[in-house]
Every structure is written in C-alpha cells, then in structure tokens.
Design a protein around this motif. Structure first.
Motif, PDB file in Angstrom:
ATOM      1  N   THR A   5       0.844  -1.188   0.000  1.00  0.00           N
ATOM      2  CA  THR A   5       0.000   0.000   0.000  1.00  0.00           C
ATOM      3  C   THR A   5       0.884   1.244   0.000  1.00  0.00           C
ATOM      4  O   THR A   5       2.081   1.181   0.268  1.00  0.00           O
ATOM      5  N   SER A   7       2.943   4.463   0.795  1.00  0.00           N
ATOM      6  CA  SER A   7       3.648   4.987   1.961  1.00  0.00           C
ATOM      7  C   SER A   7       3.446   6.493   2.040  1.00  0.00           C
ATOM      8  O   SER A   7       2.928   7.123   1.111  1.00  0.00           O
ATOM      9  N   ARG A  11       2.599   9.193  -0.970  1.00  0.00           N
ATOM     10  CA  ARG A  11       1.473  10.134  -0.905  1.00  0.00           C
ATOM     11  C   ARG A  11       1.938  11.559  -1.176  1.00  0.00           C
ATOM     12  O   ARG A  11       1.248  12.333  -1.845  1.00  0.00           O
ATOM     13  N   GLU A  73      -4.020   3.217   0.702  1.00  0.00           N
ATOM     14  CA  GLU A  73      -3.317   3.322   1.981  1.00  0.00           C
ATOM     15  C   GLU A  73      -4.085   2.506   3.011  1.00  0.00           C
ATOM     16  O   GLU A  73      -5.308   2.615   3.128  1.00  0.00           O
TER      17      GLU A  73
END
Length: 337
Positions: A5, A7, A11, A73
């Motif tokens: 997912t 990190s 992002r 996320e």
C-alpha cells in the motif's frame, strides 16, 4: 502479484486527488476484496483509497495488502468503532470530496462519476446521496422511496418540512451512497465516535447535515448494491439493535441546530425514540425501552401514534406482549450478545 500500500513518501509525491474513498474494516475478510474491486472498476479514477482496519481479528488486512496499489493506503488502529474509523480515514484524506464505502458493499462502476458531476454542477450542494439495489431481491430502491415522498434533486429543510419526510430521508441515506465535500465534513465534525456506538454513528452525521445550512442532493436511481446478507443491520432479525447514542444524549444535535429548525428536530428525535422503545420492548428489554422513551416527555409527544405503544413497551407488560408476539409469529429468541 501483490503490491504494497502507499507509503507517506508515495502520498507526498502523488498528485492531490479529487476524491478520497474511505473504507472502515472490521472482521470483513470475506467481503473486503469485493468492495475494493468495485472501487477499482470506477469510471472516475482521480481518487485515493484509504482503508482503516479498526482492530480486526481476521485476515482482512492481509487481503487489503494483497490487493495493494499506489492509490491505496492501509491504516491499522485499535478497535474504536466505525465512526472513529471513518473519521480517522477522513483526517488522512487529501481529496476535496469524501466518499464512504462499507467493507461489505459494492458500487456500480459509474457511482463516483455521477456523484462528482452532481457536486460540480451544483456548487450550492454540500452532499449527495444515491439509491441502491437490494442484494437479496435484486430490486432497485427507487420505487420504494418515491412512494415515501422522496423526490430527486436538491433539498434543504425548513420549519415547514414534515417530520415524516425527514424520517424517511434518514432511512434512505446509507453511508456507501453518500459523498460530501471535505470542508463541510470538517465543519460539522464528522461521525459519532465511540466503541459502544455500533449503530447510529452515521445517522448522527446525517442529522447534523440536514439540520444545518447545507443542501442535500437526492438521486433515487440505484448506484450501489447494499449487501444486506453481510450487514450488521440484519441483527434486528435476532435481537434489538443498540440504542442510537444521540437519542440518549440529544444535546450536541440541539446545540448545533438553527433555532427555526429546533421543533422539527425534536419531533424527529421523539419519533425515532418511540420507535426504538417499541423495538426494545418487543425483544424484552423493557427497562431500556423506558429509559429511551423518558428522554422525550409524553406531554410533548402526545400527538405521536407511537406514544402509547412506547409507554407500554417500557413496562413488564410490554415485554410479555413482545414474547407472546414472537412466539405466535415464530420469531427465534434473541441471541446472546
């Protein structure tokens, strides 16, 4: 092949999305992939996906990690309740629009595209809600809610709005069919939080939004599938639902309500409380029925057709009547919680 997912570094590098999709997860390993795959099929793709694992004890988080993706996320926290999980996701959101999906439901492919278009074309609209398909029957909800007085388009409550219409709105609004501008969500304070608030944490938010200066857009056409067979709302078939926390403590709602809408809000809360009392009495919980009914004095609610049943439900007689009714109807005894 699985992917990690996103990190914090990912992002920060990624462009800010228009929409943040928030999915609370609690012991839904069998259904979470189905829900997230419906997000992946959206015709609107300018989004980020935030899954908040609220202390699950199954393999749901492993399923999420296996799906992975740069837009996803995963947040893990101690069990704090669905309202807190959604609020945690919203606090991480970067999109100007928030969309909420439950871990056991699915969106149609055009859901987000339709919702975003509605908000873009109506800058005076703060939030939007759509209809749904019932997974057990395959039927659209459109005719049902048309028959109960709901109409497509924008709506803002006034002191002349009938309380039954508001009650039907509250029944129609489901979290997985709701999109809201993030600034408005932050303004009204989000969902009700608390691990004991397992029912009604979303209705608390809908009431705050309805009894404010914010307009709602209603789309009666079905845009998602409500999987009732996997929903905690099916609990009312085997026992009483928990009491909505705002019924026992309406002060936060009343404090935020404009003065001209206060009488309408009280009428809505009173009706909901009396109905809750009736259901509690049906399942033998007459003391709880009495407690919730007494929050809304009979003198003020004498016009309500539910007053007398609610009063009876809050007595041992109500418990006896409920027991006999269940026996005649062949309803199984309540399961121990």
């Amino acid at each position: 092949m699985s992917h990690p997912t996103a990190s914090d570094k990912d992002r920060k590098r990624a462009p800010v999305p228009r929409v943040s999709v928030i999915v609370p997860l609690f012991n839904k390993a069998p259904t979470i992939a189905r829900a997230l795959e419906s997000v992946g099929r959206q015709t609107f793709s300018d989004l980020e996906l935030i899954v908040v694992d609220d202390g699950s004890t199954d393999e749901g988080s492993d399923v999420v990690r296996a799906l992975g993706g740069e837009k996803l996320e995963l947040i893990q926290q101690e069990n704090s309740g669905p309202g807190a999980a959604r609020n945690r996701g919203a606090s991480r959101a970067r999109g100007e629009i928030l969309a909420f999906l439950d871990a056991d439901d699915t969106w149609d492919a055009s859901y987000l595209e339709k919702a975003v278009s509605t908000l873009d074309e109506n800058p005076d609209i703060s939030w939007a809600v759509a209809g749904y398909f019932d997974s057990l029957t395959g039927k659209s909800s459109e005719a049902l809610w048309q028959g109960r007085g709901l109409k497509p388009g924008g709506i803002r409550l006034t002191e002349d709005t009938p309380a039954p219409l508001v009650l039907n709105l509250l029944r129609f609004i489901l979290t997985p069919s709701t999109t809201i501008r993030r600034s408005v969500f932050q303004e009204v304070g989000g969902f009700y939080e608390g691990s004991s608030a397992l029912f009604g944490e979303d209705t608390f938010l809908w009431l705050k939004l309805l009894f404010s200066d914010h307009s709602l857009h209603i789309d009666l056409e079905p845009r998602f599938t409500f999987h009732r067979e996997d929903s905690g709302l099916s609990r009312n078939l085997s026992g009483a639902r928990p009491i909505e926390p705002f019924l026992m403590d309406p002060d936060p709602l009343l404090a935020a309500c404009p003065h001209h809408l206060e009488a309408l809000l009280l009428a809505v809360l009173r009706s909901r409380a009396y109905k809750t009392a009736c259901m509690l009495g049906f399942w033998g919980e007459w003391r709880s029925a009495r407690a919730v009914r007494k929050q809304y004095p009979a003198l003020e609610g004498w016009r309500s057709p539910l007053l007398l049943p609610a009063v009876v439900a809050g007595t041992p007689l109500g418990s006896l009547v409920g027991s006999l009714w269940r026996r005649v109807a062949g309803v199984p005894a309540a399961k121990a919680s």
